[in-house]
Design a protein around this motif. Structure first.
Motif, PDB file in Angstrom:
ATOM      1  N   TYR A 583      34.665  57.010  88.831  1.00 45.46           N
ATOM      2  CA  TYR A 583      34.290  56.498  90.146  1.00 45.46           C
ATOM      3  C   TYR A 583      35.218  55.349  90.552  1.00 45.46           C
ATOM      4  O   TYR A 583      35.699  55.284  91.689  1.00 45.46           O
ATOM      5  N   ARG A 587      37.854  55.087  93.655  1.00 47.08           N
ATOM      6  CA  ARG A 587      37.783  54.029  94.663  1.00 47.08           C
ATOM      7  C   ARG A 587      39.117  53.294  94.798  1.00 47.08           C
ATOM      8  O   ARG A 587      39.561  52.978  95.911  1.00 47.08           O
ATOM      9  N   ARG A 590      41.728  55.397  96.599  1.00 50.95           N
ATOM     10  CA  ARG A 590      41.485  55.507  98.038  1.00 50.95           C
ATOM     11  C   ARG A 590      41.869  54.234  98.794  1.00 50.95           C
ATOM     12  O   ARG A 590      42.039  54.265 100.015  1.00 50.95           O
ATOM     13  N   SER A 610      22.237  62.999  92.208  1.00 52.62           N
ATOM     14  CA  SER A 610      22.650  61.598  92.298  1.00 52.62           C
ATOM     15  C   SER A 610      24.106  61.434  91.871  1.00 52.62           C
ATOM     16  O   SER A 610      24.830  60.589  92.422  1.00 52.62           O
ATOM     17  N   GLU A 613      26.247  62.577  94.755  1.00 52.67           N
ATOM     18  CA  GLU A 613      26.259  61.579  95.818  1.00 52.67           C
ATOM     19  C   GLU A 613      27.154  60.399  95.435  1.00 52.67           C
ATOM     20  O   GLU A 613      27.898  59.865  96.272  1.00 52.67           O
ATOM     21  N   SER A 614      27.110  60.003  94.154  1.00 51.12           N
ATOM     22  CA  SER A 614      27.959  58.902  93.695  1.00 51.12           C
ATOM     23  C   SER A 614      29.437  59.259  93.806  1.00 51.12           C
ATOM     24  O   SER A 614      30.265  58.435  94.215  1.00 51.12           O
ATOM     25  N   SER A 615      29.774  60.505  93.456  1.00 46.60           N
ATOM     26  CA  SER A 615      31.181  60.909  93.551  1.00 46.60           C
ATOM     27  C   SER A 615      31.625  60.977  95.009  1.00 46.60           C
ATOM     28  O   SER A 615      32.763  60.618  95.348  1.00 46.60           O
ATOM     29  N   ARG A 616      30.731  61.397  95.897  1.00 45.63           N
ATOM     30  CA  ARG A 616      31.078  61.443  97.319  1.00 45.63           C
ATOM     31  C   ARG A 616      31.362  60.036  97.848  1.00 45.63           C
ATOM     32  O   ARG A 616      32.352  59.799  98.569  1.00 45.63           O
ATOM     33  N   ARG A 617      30.497  59.071  97.462  1.00 46.38           N
ATOM     34  CA  ARG A 617      30.697  57.694  97.918  1.00 46.38           C
ATOM     35  C   ARG A 617      31.969  57.076  97.334  1.00 46.38           C
ATOM     36  O   ARG A 617      32.591  56.215  97.960  1.00 46.38           O
ATOM     37  N   ALA A 618      32.360  57.513  96.142  1.00 50.27           N
ATOM     38  CA  ALA A 618      33.565  56.958  95.514  1.00 50.27           C
ATOM     39  C   ALA A 618      34.842  57.500  96.142  1.00 50.27           C
ATOM     40  O   ALA A 618      35.929  56.938  95.909  1.00 50.27           O
ATOM     41  N   GLY A 619      34.748  58.593  96.908  1.00 52.90           N
ATOM     42  CA  GLY A 619      35.928  59.126  97.583  1.00 52.90           C
ATOM     43  C   GLY A 619      36.367  60.493  97.117  1.00 52.90           C
ATOM     44  O   GLY A 619      37.421  60.987  97.544  1.00 52.90           O
ATOM     45  N   HIS A 623      33.059  68.149  93.770  1.00 49.42           N
ATOM     46  CA  HIS A 623      32.399  67.799  92.498  1.00 49.42           C
ATOM     47  C   HIS A 623      32.132  69.104  91.741  1.00 49.42           C
ATOM     48  O   HIS A 623      31.308  69.913  92.161  1.00 49.42           O
TER      49      HIS A 623
END
Length: 643
Positions: A583, A587, A590, A610, A613-619, A623
């Motif tokens: 993650y 980040r 990006r 979850s 979702e964490s991988s999506r938020r990290a950029g 997945h």
């Protein structure tokens, strides 16, 4: 004339004086005009005056102002009629001390005559303490009455014969009787008939032995309300005396709610025990099912080591590993699917689909299992396309699960029939086998999680008991129903799925979307990051065979260094990395302008919602969960290029 001698008279007077001087009550004598003539020591203590201060003064000095006019009236009446109204015993009046303080006292007055003169003797007793005690007792009684009237427990008092003497408001609410309806009646009216004989036995025992058996705390008994309904209650009984009479007080509490909660708790504990049993059984099944594909895969690796270049042995070993790996992936995917579906975390990609195309896809998936068990599959489709609104992948999963379930539970090689037809406004799909069947006691639970028909040590059918749960949940998510039918053990079984159909004119051609054509893949620079060296190198080799330029690194900090050095088009990145997790790597990449459009693919063992979702938020752009199908990874890279 006194017949006693002067000596005897003197002795008698001395004895009387001693009594008067030592009694605890004040003794005061007045004449008929109200003038004090004697004032004993006790009167001095009570009123605070010395005798010399009072003797010769009017008695009104010992009274508060409001009572003095009444005294004058008494004296006036006596002079007028010769009859004194104040004579009496035990009258409560108010006295006045020298300090001006008033106090309650009890007064007894008697009249006597000496010659022609008449006198009145008053015996006074200070009852201040008694009045205080009485007031405190009154307050205590009020407090007790308030407690009795406001407690939530019923309080009932009965006498030795069982007659009700008191009945508080909580008892009225509890039993539905007003107090006036029960006072004086036998307490048996508050019990159901079967308890009357028991109560009579208690009373008879008391009459015979004087020792009641009903004394106790926390006994559970049954009460009866005015409307005849019964309820469980907790009873505490105590005994007390008033004079020679004995009474019993019962404190009763309605425990209906507590009993209900106890039943619910018992049922819940049974459910938890059953869930624990199923969990333990599931873990045992899971370990068995995971070892099943791992054992032949390990054997295949050993064969490859000993093949000495024999292409036939190598091919058989590769095919064996491929089959068992697909089986292993299927187990893990099913576990993840059932978890997500039960928690409502799965979204369907709905579109009009032809059930014929869905069946073809499902048969392709299930055919290897059907062939492995030696079965023949018969497929009957409607003469014209039959469309439903649904997710083609999930519907194919439903059908393939039913087919593989039929294959495993058909026993010896036999026939499996798959049929699809229209029924009014709905679509019907049937999977029929002629194998071991379903026992009647199992049939109502066949779609429950981890439920299986075969619990033998051999476990020849295999599976985790989650396939039918997935089927039911997915069908219901499509607005349909699924039912299981079987005549019993050895009679085979049939599963019928019903789905809402849509009109042919509303269906769009989904064939193009279901195509499997892949975009042509041109060579790309790929950075693979994984702390598992074997995993990283094997992925790298597969991608190199596809024509890509690949570099491998094995921790987070080196991933940043490798990206800066090789400027990759695609980064295939594990999450659980030493030094810096995936993650954080994503980040940081990006934040750098040169990597804002670089394709980042998470390839990890973490597959929960979850985690996605964490991988999506990290950029991350995508997945994927391990083990990944190389074709899927290659297709994804090609799609990223095409985009």
């Amino acid at each position: 004339m006194d017949p006693r001698s002067p000596k005897e008279a003197f002795e008698a007077e001395s004895r009387m004086r001693s009594v008067v001087d030592h009694v605890v009550d004040g003794i005061i004598t007045i004449n008929d005009r109200g003038i004090v003539t004697t004032f004993n020591p006790a009167a001095e203590r009570i009123f605070g005056y010395k005798a010399r201060e009072v003797v010769g003064e009017n008695i009104k000095m010992l009274m508060p102002e409001p009572d003095r006019s009444a005294h004058d009236a008494y004296i006036g009446n006596y002079k007028r009629t010769g009859q004194a109204k104040i004579i009496g015993i035990g009258r409560e009046v108010v006295g006045r001390r020298k300090s001006g303080e008033t106090f309650p006292m009890e007064l007894a007055i008697s009249e006597f005559q000496l010659g022609t003169n008449r006198y009145f003797t008053g015996i006074v007793r200070d009852i201040t303490e008694r009045k205080h005690a009485e007031e405190e007792l009154r307050r205590a009684e009020e407090r007790m009455r308030s407690v009795v009237n406001h407690v939530i427990d019923g309080i009932i008092t009965i006498d030795e014969q069982g007659s009700i003497e008191s009945f508080n408001p909580a008892a009225e609410k509890l039993f539905g009787f007003a107090r006036a309806e029960v006072l004086g009646r036998n307490v048996k009216m508050l019990m159901p008939q079967p308890y009357h004989g028991e109560h009579d036995g208690y009373i008879a025992n008391y009459v015979r032995t004087g020792a009641p058996k009903i004394i106790g705390t926390g006994r559970e008994v049954i009460g009866q309300r005015k409307d005849g309904s019964t309820f469980p209650m907790e009873l505490a009984v105590s005994e007390f005396h008033i004079g020679e009479r004995r009474y019993f007080t019962g404190i009763v509490r309605d425990i209906t709610e507590r009993k209900r909660l106890e039943v619910e708790l018992h049922e819940r504990l049974q459910q938890l025990a059953e869930a624990d049993r199923q969990k333990n059984e599931f873990l045992a099944m899971l370990s068995h099912e995971l070892r099943n594909p791992l054992a032949p895969m390990r054997n295949a690796v050993s064969l490859m080591k000993l093949a000495n270049g024999d292409e036939g042995v190598m091919r058989e070993a590769r095919d064996l590993i491929d089959r068992q790996l697909h089986h292993l992936v299927r187990l893990v995917d099913d576990l993840l699917d059932v978890s997500r579906i039960i928690r409502g975390r799965v979204e369907l990609r709905r579109e009009p689909v032809d059930l014929g195309a869905v069946v073809a896809r499902a048969v392709e998936t299930a055919q290897p299992v059907i062939d492995a068990y030696g079965h023949d599959l018969g497929v009957m489709l409607p003469p014209s396309p039959l469309h439903v609104e649904g997710d083609v992948v999930r519907l194919a999963q439903v059908i393939s699960n039913l087919l593989t379930n039929a294959a495993r539970y058909s026993g010896k090689p036999g026939r499996i029939n798959l049929g699809v037809w229209r029924d009014g406004s709905g679509a019907v799909l049937s999977v029929r086998d002629y194998g071991v069947g379903i026992a009647p006691e199992l049939l109502p639970r066949i779609f429950d999680l981890f439920v299986q028909g075969d619990h033998t040590l051999a476990r020849s059918q295999g599976g985790l008991g989650i396939g039918l749960t997935l089927v039911k949940r997915l069908v219901e998510m499509h607005g349909g129903t699924v039912s299981a039918f079987s005549a019993g053990a050895g009679a085979g079984s049939e599963f019928i799925v019903r789905l809402p159909a849509i009109a042919a004119q509303d269906a769009r051609d989904s064939g193009s979307r279901a195509g499997s054509d892949r975009a042509a893949s041109s060579p790309r620079r790929v950075l693979v990051v994984d702390d598992n060296v074997d995993a990283a190198e094997s992925i790298a080799k597969l991608l190199r065979l596809a024509g890509h330029q690949v570099e491998c690194v094995y921790d987070g900090p080196r991933a940043l260094e490798g990206a800066a050095r090789s400027r990759p088009d695609v980064v295939v990145l594990d999450i659980g990395l030493p030094g810096m997790d995936g993650y954080e790597v994503a980040r940081r990449l990006r934040t750098l302008p040169q990597f804002r459009s670089t394709a980042l693919i998470a390839l990890t063992g973490y597959g929960q919602d979850s985690d996605r979702e964490s991988s999506r938020r990290a950029g991350f752009d995508h997945h994927l969960t391990k083990p990944v199908d190389p074709d899927v990874l290659e297709r994804l890279i090609a799609e990223l290029q095409a985009g």
